[in-house]
Design a protein around this motif. Structure first.
Motif, PDB file in Angstrom:
ATOM      1  N   LYS A   1       0.809  -1.217   0.000  1.00  0.00           N
ATOM      2  CA  LYS A   1       0.000   0.000   0.000  1.00  0.00           C
ATOM      3  C   LYS A   1       0.845   1.271   0.000  1.00  0.00           C
ATOM      4  N   CYS A   2       2.107   1.186   0.445  1.00  0.00           N
ATOM      5  CA  CYS A   2       2.950   2.379   0.499  1.00  0.00           C
ATOM      6  C   CYS A   2       3.107   3.020  -0.882  1.00  0.00           C
ATOM      7  N   LEU A   3       3.088   2.200  -1.933  1.00  0.00           N
ATOM      8  CA  LEU A   3       3.220   2.750  -3.282  1.00  0.00           C
ATOM      9  C   LEU A   3       2.030   3.644  -3.612  1.00  0.00           C
ATOM     10  N   SER A   4       0.817   3.195  -3.296  1.00  0.00           N
ATOM     11  CA  SER A   4      -0.363   4.022  -3.578  1.00  0.00           C
ATOM     12  C   SER A   4      -0.402   5.253  -2.682  1.00  0.00           C
ATOM     13  N   LEU A   5       0.107   5.147  -1.454  1.00  0.00           N
ATOM     14  CA  LEU A   5       0.175   6.313  -0.568  1.00  0.00           C
ATOM     15  C   LEU A   5       1.078   7.390  -1.166  1.00  0.00           C
ATOM     16  N   ALA A   6       2.166   6.981  -1.775  1.00  0.00           N
ATOM     17  CA  ALA A   6       3.070   7.947  -2.390  1.00  0.00           C
ATOM     18  C   ALA A   6       2.423   8.629  -3.589  1.00  0.00           C
ATOM     19  N   TYR A   7       1.721   7.859  -4.409  1.00  0.00           N
ATOM     20  CA  TYR A   7       0.989   8.465  -5.526  1.00  0.00           C
ATOM     21  C   TYR A   7      -0.042   9.466  -4.995  1.00  0.00           C
TER      22      TYR A   7
ATOM     23  N   ALA B   1       0.079  11.174  -2.196  1.00  0.00           N
ATOM     24  CA  ALA B   1       0.783  12.352  -1.693  1.00  0.00           C
ATOM     25  C   ALA B   1       1.199  13.268  -2.837  1.00  0.00           C
ATOM     26  N   LEU B   2       1.641  12.677  -3.940  1.00  0.00           N
ATOM     27  CA  LEU B   2       2.024  13.477  -5.101  1.00  0.00           C
ATOM     28  C   LEU B   2       0.808  14.213  -5.665  1.00  0.00           C
TER      29      LEU B   2
ATOM     30  N   PRO C   1       3.933  15.313   0.299  1.00  0.00           N
ATOM     31  CA  PRO C   1       5.149  14.508   0.142  1.00  0.00           C
ATOM     32  C   PRO C   1       6.095  14.608   1.335  1.00  0.00           C
ATOM     33  N   THR C   2       6.216  15.799   1.919  1.00  0.00           N
ATOM     34  CA  THR C   2       7.053  15.979   3.105  1.00  0.00           C
ATOM     35  C   THR C   2       6.529  15.158   4.267  1.00  0.00           C
ATOM     36  N   VAL C   3       5.217  15.203   4.470  1.00  0.00           N
ATOM     37  CA  VAL C   3       4.581  14.452   5.555  1.00  0.00           C
ATOM     38  C   VAL C   3       4.766  12.952   5.343  1.00  0.00           C
ATOM     39  N   LEU C   4       4.548  12.496   4.125  1.00  0.00           N
ATOM     40  CA  LEU C   4       4.731  11.078   3.789  1.00  0.00           C
ATOM     41  C   LEU C   4       6.146  10.628   4.125  1.00  0.00           C
ATOM     42  N   ASN C   5       7.121  11.399   3.674  1.00  0.00           N
ATOM     43  CA  ASN C   5       8.519  11.041   3.890  1.00  0.00           C
ATOM     44  C   ASN C   5       8.881  11.026   5.372  1.00  0.00           C
TER      45      ASN C   5
ATOM     46  N   THR D   1      -2.514   7.404   8.297  1.00  0.00           N
ATOM     47  CA  THR D   1      -3.162   8.224   9.325  1.00  0.00           C
ATOM     48  C   THR D   1      -2.501   9.594   9.431  1.00  0.00           C
ATOM     49  N   VAL D   2      -1.187   9.615   9.437  1.00  0.00           N
ATOM     50  CA  VAL D   2      -0.459  10.886   9.546  1.00  0.00           C
ATOM     51  C   VAL D   2      -0.675  11.734   8.294  1.00  0.00           C
ATOM     52  N   LEU D   3      -0.683  11.102   7.143  1.00  0.00           N
ATOM     53  CA  LEU D   3      -0.899  11.827   5.890  1.00  0.00           C
ATOM     54  C   LEU D   3      -2.283  12.459   5.864  1.00  0.00           C
TER      55      LEU D   3
END
Length: 394
Positions: free
Chosen positions: A313-319, A321-322, A329-333, A359-361
């Motif tokens: 799921k981390c891959l979809s979270l990054a998409y 965030a973008l 993106p800063t929060v995700l990282n 949750t944080v994102l």
């Protein structure tokens, strides 16, 4: 030809050590001016004995004192400095031409930005800093004349496949799509139901690449590929829906560029970071890297699969965030850095990493990120919230 002056931020890590290995093959082309590390005294001492830089920088005072004592005893004139301010100063020395930004995580943000402000050529191996402050990096580089060269194998592959004369920070003419390849990590064939049993030792066993623990865990969650999607968007000016990810377990094709006419250009090579490092060190020339040559007959078979975004799921979270932009993106990282470190310290399960990040994102995605101060605030808030969730056993 005058040797290029090199400063390596994070010389004791995997990228730093591989960079020094390439430099050692070409002593006439490169001169090491400064080496930096967090607190790895013994490794930095060995590097100083071999390359004799003018400066070495450590972040911890006692570590710096110990290194200076050891070097003085050996009659080596390297001056040992300490702390973030000194780290930011060595990158802007007039004798430094190229700065290898290889500090892992957000810690590399300020020294890398300082190097960009000084107009240096930046060999960018710190994806986290670019994800946090990509727009700021590129705007500053445009103003100062700094050049950003991607060291990450995938982004270096994309860079090598771009039209002649292309430089990062602009949209390449004639290119319609970027395709990032992913090995799939050590758990490509592991059932999602087994993720809660994964240990740090298991997650740090990458099938193809030898890297540090943090990035290896990111590869195991596919967050590394998600971060690379954001990085590619910043470097090459592509939207989220113009960047694809394909799982390629052999790690032979490192990425592809698709042109408007339907052509796809790919960069191939053995999975050895010395190849992209050598490409960036000598750019726009080509030099020997010391890497083993690729034999397609030995590889014999290249396979490709779509990524499983339900399992990873981390891959979809990054998409996401973008797409969200702003500070997302800063929060995700930031959240990912804290979560991975906590997992490595056995304070949480591998399977919890994406849920905590999500949750944080959701909490902080809408924060502004127009200035360095706003970026650092978003980073701070995301880290604190992630830590609190982990402590609460979320």
């Amino acid at each position: 030809m005058k040797p290029s002056g090199i400063c390596i931020l994070g010389s004791t890590g995997s990228i730093g050590q591989n960079t020094l290995a390439v430099i050692a093959l070409h002593p006439e082309r490169f001169k090491v001016i400064a080496l930096t590390a967090h607190n790895s005294v013994d490794t930095l001492y060995e590097q100083c004995c071999i390359f004799k830089p003018a400066f070495a920088v450590l972040m911890e005072p006692q570590a710096a004192k110990n290194l200076q004592s050891k070097l003085t005893q050996q009659g080596i004139s390297t001056k040992v400095l300490c702390g973030l301010q000194d780290l930011c100063e060595v990158v802007s020395l007039p004798e430094v031409d190229k700065v290898v930004a290889a500090i892992v995580g957000a810690a590399g943000l300020l020294p890398t930005l300082n190097a960009i402000k000084a107009g240096k050529q930046i060999l960018l191996a710190n994806k986290e800093a670019l994800i946090m402050a990509g727009d700021l990096f590129l705007a500053t580089a445009s103003r100062t004349g700094a050049t950003l060269l991607p060291v990450d194998s995938e982004h270096n592959a994309l860079f090598q496949c771009m039209p002649p004369g292309y430089q990062t920070g602009s949209r390449p003419q004639g290119v319609s799509r970027l395709i990032l390849t992913a090995s799939g990590g050590p758990f490509l064939k592991t059932a999602k139901s087994a993720f809660k049993e994964i240990t740090p030792e298991m997650a740090c066993q990458h099938p193809n690449w030898k890297m540090g623990k943090k990035i290896t865990v990111d590869c195991a969650t596919l967050m590394n590929k998600g971060l690379e999607v954001i990085e590619a968007s910043k470097l090459f000016c592509f939207n989220h829906d113009e960047i694809d990810v394909v799982v390629h377990p052999q790690s032979v094709i490192h990425s592809l560029v698709e042109y408007h006419d339907g052509s796809q250009l790919a960069q191939l090579g053995t999975p050895d970071m010395r190849i992209p490092i050598a490409n960036c060190l000598a750019w726009p020339e080509r030099i020997a890297s010391g890497a083993t040559r690729l034999s397609l007959t030995q590889v014999a078979e290249l396979t490709f699969l779509p990524p499983d975004v339900d399992k990873f799921k981390c891959l979809s979270l990054a998409y996401n965030a973008l797409c969200l932009g702003k500070a997302a993106p800063t929060v995700l990282n930031a959240s990912n850095e804290v979560a991975v470190q906590s997992f490595l310290q056995q304070q949480m399960c591998f399977s919890q990493i994406p849920s905590i990040i999500e949750t944080v994102l959701q909490t902080f995605y809408d924060l502004a990120a127009n200035s360095l101060e706003e970026i650092l605030l978003a980073d701070k808030l995301a880290r604190e919230r992630t830590f609190d969730l982990i402590q609460a056993g979320a």
